[in-house]
Motif scaffolding. Structure first.
Motif, PDB file in Angstrom:
ATOM      1  N   LEU A   4       1.190  -1.063  -0.020  1.00 47.78           N
ATOM      2  CA  LEU A   4      -0.031   0.240   0.719  1.00 47.78           C
ATOM      3  C   LEU A   4       0.401   1.497   0.098  1.00 47.78           C
ATOM      4  O   LEU A   4       0.817   2.374  -0.790  1.00 47.78           O
ATOM      5  CB  LEU A   4      -0.911   0.135   1.540  1.00 47.78           C
ATOM      6  CG  LEU A   4      -2.315   1.214   1.727  1.00 47.78           C
ATOM      7  CD1 LEU A   4      -3.390   1.143  -0.032  1.00 47.78           C
ATOM      8  CD2 LEU A   4      -2.697   0.870   2.623  1.00 47.78           C
ATOM      9  N   THR A   8       0.544   4.129  -2.987  1.00 46.98           N
ATOM     10  CA  THR A   8       0.460   5.689  -2.367  1.00 46.98           C
ATOM     11  C   THR A   8       1.906   6.256  -3.849  1.00 46.98           C
ATOM     12  O   THR A   8       1.543   7.441  -3.939  1.00 46.98           O
ATOM     13  CB  THR A   8       0.523   5.924  -0.463  1.00 46.98           C
ATOM     14  OG1 THR A   8      -0.065   4.980  -0.800  1.00 46.98           O
ATOM     15  CG2 THR A   8       0.163   7.471  -0.988  1.00 46.98           C
ATOM     16  N   TYR A  11       0.917   7.109  -7.053  1.00 45.52           N
ATOM     17  CA  TYR A  11       0.852   7.102  -7.108  1.00 45.52           C
ATOM     18  C   TYR A  11       0.261   8.686  -7.299  1.00 45.52           C
ATOM     19  O   TYR A  11      -0.302   9.527  -7.824  1.00 45.52           O
ATOM     20  CB  TYR A  11      -0.798   7.053  -6.894  1.00 45.52           C
ATOM     21  CG  TYR A  11      -1.731   7.653  -7.472  1.00 45.52           C
ATOM     22  CD1 TYR A  11      -2.636   6.880  -8.349  1.00 45.52           C
ATOM     23  CD2 TYR A  11      -3.045   8.290  -6.118  1.00 45.52           C
ATOM     24  CE1 TYR A  11      -4.404   7.421  -8.521  1.00 45.52           C
ATOM     25  CE2 TYR A  11      -3.908   9.316  -7.539  1.00 45.52           C
ATOM     26  CZ  TYR A  11      -4.135   8.585  -8.520  1.00 45.52           C
ATOM     27  OH  TYR A  11      -5.427   9.024  -8.524  1.00 45.52           O
ATOM     28  N   VAL A  12       1.397   9.090  -5.912  1.00 51.50           N
ATOM     29  CA  VAL A  12       1.060  10.088  -5.350  1.00 51.50           C
ATOM     30  C   VAL A  12       2.095  10.831  -5.318  1.00 51.50           C
ATOM     31  O   VAL A  12       2.140  12.366  -6.528  1.00 51.50           O
ATOM     32  CB  VAL A  12       1.190  10.480  -3.609  1.00 51.50           C
ATOM     33  CG1 VAL A  12       1.822  12.016  -3.675  1.00 51.50           C
ATOM     34  CG2 VAL A  12      -0.334   9.809  -2.560  1.00 51.50           C
ATOM     35  N   SER A  77      -1.363   2.290 -11.266  1.00 51.08           N
ATOM     36  CA  SER A  77      -2.997   1.660 -10.883  1.00 51.08           C
ATOM     37  C   SER A  77      -3.177   0.610 -11.604  1.00 51.08           C
ATOM     38  O   SER A  77      -3.846  -0.547 -10.848  1.00 51.08           O
ATOM     39  CB  SER A  77      -4.102   3.232 -10.643  1.00 51.08           C
ATOM     40  OG  SER A  77      -3.624   4.147 -10.680  1.00 51.08           O
TER      41      SER A  77
END
Length: 109
Positions: A4, A8, A11-12, A77
């Motif tokens: 996770l 993150t 993605y961020v 994603s």
């Protein structure tokens, strides 16, 4: 939790980079527009001039970087969603259930 955290970060960070590119583009857009107009006017005033970017602007590079960072977000994603577990779940959904060979109970006479 580690997976996770990696997702993150994947993605961020590109999303923040794309947001930074978008803010940079919106901040410098009036300047780039005036430089393009000056370039067109200079070329129009000079006979035999081939129109082109005679004034340096980083508009194209920043736009391409923003598009690339948006694609990186989509790829990360997709890697998260289409893991091996997800593929096995979908394949079990679309395959026919297997018949098991159960032993036939013997009857007493």
């Amino acid at each position: 939790m580690t997976r996770l955290a990696v997702f993150t970060a994947l993605y961020v960070l590109p999303t923040l980079g794309a947001l930074g590119c978008l803010l940079y583009e919106s901040w410098h857009h009036p300047r780039w527009r005036s430089l393009a107009l000056l370039s067109a006017l200079d070329c129009h005033a000079t006979p035999g001039c081939a129109p082109g970017p005679s004034y340096h602007s980083a508009g194209v590079e920043v736009s391409l970087l923003r598009v690339f960072l948006s694609l990186v977000v989509g790829i990360s994603s997709g890697m998260w969603v289409w893991s091996g577990k997800t593929c096995r779940s979908w394949s079990s959904l679309f395959t026919a259930p297997r018949k098991t060979n159960r032993p036939v109970p013997m009857t007493r006479v």
